[in-house]
Write an enzyme that holds these catalytic residues in place. Structure first.
Site, PDB file in Angstrom:
ATOM      1  N   LEU A  17       9.260  21.449   6.769  1.00 23.40           N
ATOM      2  CA  LEU A  17      10.442  20.630   7.396  1.00 23.40           C
ATOM      3  C   LEU A  17      10.879  19.477   6.435  1.00 23.40           C
ATOM      4  O   LEU A  17      11.953  19.326   6.396  1.00 23.40           O
ATOM      5  CB  LEU A  17       9.795  19.952   8.858  1.00 23.40           C
ATOM      6  CG  LEU A  17      10.765  19.217   9.414  1.00 23.40           C
ATOM      7  CD1 LEU A  17      12.166  20.347  10.111  1.00 23.40           C
ATOM      8  CD2 LEU A  17      10.192  18.703  10.699  1.00 23.40           C
ATOM      9  N   LYS A  18       9.830  18.895   5.894  1.00 19.31           N
ATOM     10  CA  LYS A  18      10.330  17.589   5.029  1.00 19.31           C
ATOM     11  C   LYS A  18      11.038  18.114   3.754  1.00 19.31           C
ATOM     12  O   LYS A  18      12.268  17.437   3.608  1.00 19.31           O
ATOM     13  CB  LYS A  18       8.928  17.177   4.282  1.00 19.31           C
ATOM     14  CG  LYS A  18       9.185  16.244   3.224  1.00 19.31           C
ATOM     15  CD  LYS A  18       7.902  15.888   2.256  1.00 19.31           C
ATOM     16  CE  LYS A  18       8.121  15.098   1.053  1.00 19.31           C
ATOM     17  NZ  LYS A  18       8.632  13.950   1.653  1.00 19.31           N
ATOM     18  N   SER A 449       6.329  -1.016  -5.305  1.00 22.12           N
ATOM     19  CA  SER A 449       6.553   0.213  -5.774  1.00 22.12           C
ATOM     20  C   SER A 449       8.042   0.364  -6.166  1.00 22.12           C
ATOM     21  O   SER A 449       8.776  -0.385  -5.565  1.00 22.12           O
ATOM     22  CB  SER A 449       6.247   1.206  -5.112  1.00 22.12           C
ATOM     23  OG  SER A 449       6.804   1.346  -3.593  1.00 22.12           O
ATOM     24  N   TRP A 577      -5.360   3.982   7.624  1.00 22.20           N
ATOM     25  CA  TRP A 577      -4.763   4.874   7.066  1.00 22.20           C
ATOM     26  C   TRP A 577      -5.728   5.970   6.223  1.00 22.20           C
ATOM     27  O   TRP A 577      -5.099   6.699   5.736  1.00 22.20           O
ATOM     28  CB  TRP A 577      -3.746   4.456   6.187  1.00 22.20           C
ATOM     29  CG  TRP A 577      -2.689   3.632   6.909  1.00 22.20           C
ATOM     30  CD1 TRP A 577      -2.545   3.365   8.163  1.00 22.20           C
ATOM     31  CD2 TRP A 577      -1.516   2.988   6.099  1.00 22.20           C
ATOM     32  NE1 TRP A 577      -1.352   2.682   8.368  1.00 22.20           N
ATOM     33  CE2 TRP A 577      -0.602   2.352   7.153  1.00 22.20           C
ATOM     34  CE3 TRP A 577      -1.089   2.798   4.807  1.00 22.20           C
ATOM     35  CZ2 TRP A 577       0.334   1.716   7.169  1.00 22.20           C
ATOM     36  CZ3 TRP A 577      -0.174   2.202   4.800  1.00 22.20           C
ATOM     37  CH2 TRP A 577       0.833   1.536   5.606  1.00 22.20           C
ATOM     38  N   GLU A 621      -1.575  -1.951  13.450  1.00 21.62           N
ATOM     39  CA  GLU A 621      -1.662  -0.850  14.296  1.00 21.62           C
ATOM     40  C   GLU A 621      -3.037  -0.732  14.567  1.00 21.62           C
ATOM     41  O   GLU A 621      -3.117   0.131  15.506  1.00 21.62           O
ATOM     42  CB  GLU A 621      -1.336  -0.029  12.943  1.00 21.62           C
ATOM     43  CG  GLU A 621      -1.536   1.696  13.045  1.00 21.62           C
ATOM     44  CD  GLU A 621      -1.465   2.345  11.756  1.00 21.62           C
ATOM     45  OE1 GLU A 621      -2.289   2.891  11.571  1.00 21.62           O
ATOM     46  OE2 GLU A 621      -0.469   2.132  11.051  1.00 21.62           O
ATOM     47  N   CYS A 659       4.642  -4.765   8.038  1.00 22.52           N
ATOM     48  CA  CYS A 659       5.955  -3.982   8.119  1.00 22.52           C
ATOM     49  C   CYS A 659       5.853  -2.954   9.295  1.00 22.52           C
ATOM     50  O   CYS A 659       4.899  -2.468   9.816  1.00 22.52           O
ATOM     51  CB  CYS A 659       6.326  -3.159   6.971  1.00 22.52           C
ATOM     52  SG  CYS A 659       5.328  -2.161   6.376  1.00 22.52           S
ATOM     53  N   GLU A 681       8.815  -7.088   7.150  1.00 21.28           N
ATOM     54  CA  GLU A 681      10.031  -6.236   7.420  1.00 21.28           C
ATOM     55  C   GLU A 681      10.881  -6.888   8.445  1.00 21.28           C
ATOM     56  O   GLU A 681      10.198  -7.267   9.547  1.00 21.28           O
ATOM     57  CB  GLU A 681       9.663  -4.854   7.931  1.00 21.28           C
ATOM     58  CG  GLU A 681      10.630  -4.052   8.644  1.00 21.28           C
ATOM     59  CD  GLU A 681      11.182  -4.176   9.741  1.00 21.28           C
ATOM     60  OE1 GLU A 681      12.357  -4.330  10.107  1.00 21.28           O
ATOM     61  OE2 GLU A 681      10.259  -4.394  10.586  1.00 21.28           O
ATOM     62  N   HIS A 710      13.909   1.931   4.092  1.00 15.70           N
ATOM     63  CA  HIS A 710      13.764   3.385   4.593  1.00 15.70           C
ATOM     64  C   HIS A 710      15.207   4.130   4.859  1.00 15.70           C
ATOM     65  O   HIS A 710      15.483   5.116   5.568  1.00 15.70           O
ATOM     66  CB  HIS A 710      12.998   3.511   5.826  1.00 15.70           C
ATOM     67  CG  HIS A 710      11.812   2.806   5.745  1.00 15.70           C
ATOM     68  ND1 HIS A 710      11.031   1.602   5.590  1.00 15.70           N
ATOM     69  CD2 HIS A 710      10.450   3.637   5.314  1.00 15.70           C
ATOM     70  CE1 HIS A 710       9.833   1.481   5.451  1.00 15.70           C
ATOM     71  NE2 HIS A 710       9.389   2.771   5.232  1.00 15.70           N
ATOM     72  N   CYS A 742      10.175  -3.199   2.080  1.00 15.19           N
ATOM     73  CA  CYS A 742       9.038  -2.511   2.089  1.00 15.19           C
ATOM     74  C   CYS A 742       9.117  -2.188   0.393  1.00 15.19           C
ATOM     75  O   CYS A 742      10.099  -2.516  -0.269  1.00 15.19           O
ATOM     76  CB  CYS A 742       8.741  -1.328   2.880  1.00 15.19           C
ATOM     77  SG  CYS A 742       7.047  -0.795   3.274  1.00 15.19           S
TER      78      CYS A 742
END
Length: 776
Positions: A17-18, A449, A577, A621, A659, A681, A710, A742
């Site tokens: 799908l990606k 990055s 994560w 999170e 973020c 963010e 994004h 980000c």
């Protein structure tokens, strides 16, 4: 006992799908080809679940981007700014959905994307619904009906899954002041009734309502609204069997209200909250027709189910309620785990001993079927054999020498309070740092990055396979670093980064260099949209064996007189994560990681790196859903960050980054981190997320993101200036940094360069208009 599943990974075993979505966005495939790929994934998922013995199979758990966004489309909750798109005959529902998720910048239109935030305490991001005063709803997208009909054609006993009306409103955001989004329930419910009637006409018998908000601390008024919602829906469609699903925690104080709702089956997350089974039994529901779905297999982690423990819970439920009233399921949707463990064939990367302790989505379905058989009167011989193998695997994990390292445990136990405290106050540190760094007003930087091009990804893959030698790979990476440093200097960015071209993922990269981690080749899970991550697996005690980032960061610093940031991922984010070991408290594992990062921070400082960023985007999170459990989590997570960051001199500037989450309820904890600079963010929310920092009077420097990385759209300089002007209405100029939301690894250079150039131009204009006082 009936087996059912709450949801299955929608990305495909090999991220089909990606790849299809990104090809469609790049105009490399047609929409028909995209639809064909999506349909094949759905059919494969349904068939797999059917073959593994799942009796009720979820339908509508598939989405091209996000299931909450799909719900917004279903009920016609489309923000007014997208109205011009609805008039374009060349676009359709899929294009509108992608525009809402990613923004739209062509054909003379420049439409910002909808806000995105974390789905409860997971690393999955959902698109936040937007509501206005006087909002109306109408059935817009019939995707749920189409997918149910498709499942019927495939011979599948499909169970439509839908985000419940309460959670849909609760998880959204008011775009007008002076009203409560929950007041829109009367306008919303008729659309849900219309959808249910269409599903019933199409032949649906069961409907799964996902209402994860029932695990939160709800008010009396909110719980009364729940009663209204489900009485309305049940009266309208009494023929349908309602399954009410909440997960990620127990119902807690909401349980008494939940038991009054006119639903037929109630799902319980017994992995996160096994004690709620006792709470149910205490309610003496012997004469109630209510059925219970026992969420017995962990839908959030990758460890093999302990059949013995699960059977104890099942037998307790059987004794209280009888077999006929019990179903079994995963604790939540399997969206949060990888697809299939059998795809992991590289024993060097994932040793057979550790692999034997693990279970992915497909294997969890097998576990469900085996548990259902074991709980019956006459389990099959093959099932009994599998039970024996399960016991052996659990015993092996409990007693393995691979897991425990005495010296690592001793170092954690030896920590003192002074190890988690900076020497001086922020005000003093800031003066010392400015003497060294000599930064201008409104310093500009990026989050770390830069774009990971196809060539860079290919080099990394070839190096991993041994096709590229260490020397050749090192030379190629250094060439990219050099180009990035020179471009940043030319553009006028103040604090530079080396670009992280050598890094695959911000957690995986560090995990690969730490003891106690293993990695998968195909363990992908969806983070948002087409973005998939491959979480490391923490199976044992964690320690650093050598410097991890010093070489490339030092090389970058050697190329320039401007400061280069050292870029690290924080201990809480590495923990949250990753798939984490389940045999010791998470707080202990986090401290082990913190000590590894602390060693890296010291090595960077000793190498002459004066700014070190320790990213913690996952701090919020991990916050427990119940208020009563939050203080403990925040205490140990903040302590872990401070252990990682506090071993430096006053003149060394510590940054952190967060973020895509709401900060309001954790502001004291964020302040307690005592980072010299925090970047956050804010652009998708038009600086709304900054309000928490302003109201709290956050004491240190802040870098509110001025553009959304994004989204593929490139913001204008004026747009960034306008966002910073909002900030300056509340914050002094000498405390404001300018940066993107980000990291930029997922963007292309064709987007990144003009956006960052505009960002630098915006900072220059602001320096003239709003001179700060830090250098005066």
């Amino acid at each position: 006992m009936r087996t059912h599943n709450l949801g299955y990974p929608r990305i495909g075993n090999h991220r089909e799908l990606k790849k299809a979505c990104e090809s469609y966005w790049a105009n490399k495939i047609t929409q028909s080809e995209l639809l064909a790929t999506a349909k094949q994934i759905r059919l494969n998922n349904w068939q797999l679940q059917n073959e593994e013995g799942i009796e009720l199979i979820p339908v509508n758990d598939f989405t091209f981007y996000d299931h909450v966004l799909d719900t917004s489309l279903m009920v016609g909750a489309i923000p007014p700014r997208y109205a011009p798109l609805l008039q374009k005959t060349s676009l359709n529902e899929i294009d509108w959905m992608f525009a809402m998720a990613r923004g739209y910048q062509k054909d003379g239109l420049d439409l910002t994307a909808m806000e995105m935030t974390k789905w409860f305490d997971t690393n999955y991001h959902y698109i936040v619904p937007e509501f206005t005063a006087g909002q109306t709803f109408s059935l817009f997208s019939e995707k749920i009906i189409r997918h149910f009909e498709e499942s019927k054609e495939a011979g599948i006993n499909g169970k439509p899954v839908i985000v419940g009306p309460f959670s849909f409103l609760y998880l959204g955001k008011e775009k007008d002041k002076g009203f409560n989004r929950l007041s829109l329930i009367d306008q919303l419910l008729p659309v849900y009734v219309q959808v249910l009637e269409k599903l019933r006409t199409a032949g649906a018998e069961f409907i799964q309502f996902d209402e994860p908000c029932l695990t939160l601390d709800l008010t009396h008024e909110e719980l009364q609204l729940f009663k209204k919602v489900y009485h309305t829906l049940k009266i309208a469609t009494p023929q349908l069997h309602f399954i009410l699903a909440a997960y990620f925690d127990g119902y807690g104080k909401n349980l008494s209200t939940v038991l009054e709702l006119p639903v037929d089956t109630l799902h319980l997350d017994l992995v996160k909250c096994p004690e709620q089974l006792d709470h149910l039994i205490e309610n003496r529901l012997n004469d109630s027709p209510l059925r219970f779905s026992l969420g017995i297999v962990d839908g959030r982690n990758i460890w093999k189910n302990d059949f013995e423990q699960s059977l104890q819970l099942i037998k307790k439920a059987q004794k209280a309620f009888g077999n006929d009233r019990l179903w079994i399921a995963p604790s939540c949707s399997l969206l949060h785990v990888p697809c299939d463990l059998s795809l992991e064939t590289n024993e060097e990367a994932l040793p057979a001993t550790i692999k034997n302790w693990m279970s992915f989505a497909k294997q969890k379905l097998q576990e469900l079927s085996l548990l259902a058989d074991l709980a019956g009167d006459r389990p099959k011989q093959a099932t009994l054999s599998a039970y024996g193998n399960n016991k052996a695997a659990i015993y092996s994990k409990q007693h393995s020498d691979l897991i425990h390292q005495t010296h690592v445990k001793a170092r954690v136990q030896a920590l003192q309070a002074s190890d988690a405290t900076r020497n001086q106050s922020f005000e003093y540190r800031k003066q010392q740092q400015q003497l060294v760094l000599q930064l201008p007003d409104f310093p500009t930087t990026t989050i770390g990055s830069f774009p990971q091009t196809k060539e860079i990804r290919a080099w990394r893959a070839q190096h991993k396979k041994g096709v590229l030698s260490d020397t050749t790979y090192d030379t190629l990476i250094k060439e990219e670093i050099t180009k990035a440093i020179r471009w940043q200097e030319e553009t006028g960015i103040d604090v530079l980064v080396h670009g992280e071209f050598e890094r695959n993922d911000m957690v995986e990269y560090f995990g690969e260099q730490l003891n106690g981690f293993v990695f998968t080749a195909n363990g992908w899970v969806q983070s948002y949209g087409s973005r998939c991550v491959k979480p490391p697996v923490i199976f044992g005690d964690v320690q650093r064996v050598a410097p991890m980032t010093v070489a490339y960061t030092s090389y970058a610093q050697s190329l320039t007189q401007q400061p280069v940031k050292g870029m690290l991922t924080g201990p809480v984010t590495i923990l949250n994560w990753s798939f984490v070991r389940n045999d010791q408290p998470r707080a202990v594992t986090c401290l082990q990681i913190a000590l590894a990062i602390r060693d890296e921070v010291k090595d960077l400082e000793n190498a002459g790196i004066n700014i070190i960023q320790i990213d913690e985007p996952a701090l919020r999170e991990g916050l427990p859903l119940k208020q009563s459990e939050r203080e403990s989590y925040l205490n140990w997570s903040v302590n872990a960050f401070k252990v990682a960051s506090s071993g430096v001199k006053d003149a060394t500037q510590i940054h952190t980054h967060m973020c895509y989450c709401e900060f309001n309820d954790i502001m004291p904890a964020i302040a307690a981190l005592d980072a010299d600079v925090i970047t956050i963010e804010t652009s998708r929310s038009q600086m709304e997320l900054l309000d928490a920092f302003v109201e709290f009077k956050y004491p240190n420097d802040i870098g509110p993101g001025v553009y959304d990385i994004h989204s593929p759209r490139v913001p204008a300089k004026e747009e960034m200036i306008q966002l910073i002007e909002k900030t300056l209405a509340f914050l002094p100029a000498d405390r404001v940094w300018i940066n993107p939301d980000c990291g930029l690894k997922t963007r292309g250079w064709e987007e990144t360069k003009p956006a960052l150039t505009s960002m630098v131009d915006a900072a220059r204009e602001l320096r003239i208009k709003h001179p700060a006082t830090v250098n005066q």
